[in-house]
Design a protein around this motif. Sequence first.
Motif, PDB file in Angstrom:
ATOM      1  N   ALA A 107       0.713  -1.262  -0.275  1.00 31.60           N
ATOM      2  CA  ALA A 107       0.068   0.015  -0.023  1.00 31.60           C
ATOM      3  C   ALA A 107       0.749   1.132   0.075  1.00 31.60           C
ATOM      4  O   ALA A 107       0.618   2.410  -0.554  1.00 31.60           O
ATOM      5  N   SER A 108       1.971   1.304   0.598  1.00 32.28           N
ATOM      6  CA  SER A 108       2.748   2.453   0.810  1.00 32.28           C
ATOM      7  C   SER A 108       3.338   2.957  -0.670  1.00 32.28           C
ATOM      8  O   SER A 108       3.009   4.187  -0.768  1.00 32.28           O
ATOM      9  N   HIS A 117       0.573   4.940  -2.543  1.00 29.60           N
ATOM     10  CA  HIS A 117       0.195   6.067  -1.603  1.00 29.60           C
ATOM     11  C   HIS A 117       1.175   7.081  -1.731  1.00 29.60           C
ATOM     12  O   HIS A 117       0.915   8.223  -1.935  1.00 29.60           O
TER      13      HIS A 117
END
Length: 94
Positions: free
Chosen positions: A53-54, A57
Amino acid sequence: MLASRIGWQRSRLSHHLRRRERRGLVRRAECAADSRGAEVMLTTEGAEAFKRASLPHLRAVRELFASPLTRDQPAAVEQLATTLRTGLESSRGA
């Protein structure tokens, strides 16, 4: 301590962590320093989910918030954010 640090009720945090535990993303362990509390740790699966997810994002943050700024504007944003944070902390009595 975590609940107050993030501004949540303890029951809300507990419910949130319970859902993450069911998904295998975190695990709780007894807290040696406080028998009423628990230590929360990412599982291997939770760490992988965080990594996945990082990157997208961070790309989105850069594209939407950093790239449009001129060279001088980040310093102005930092000054504004510091002023707002100070005001919020003093209004909450932090």
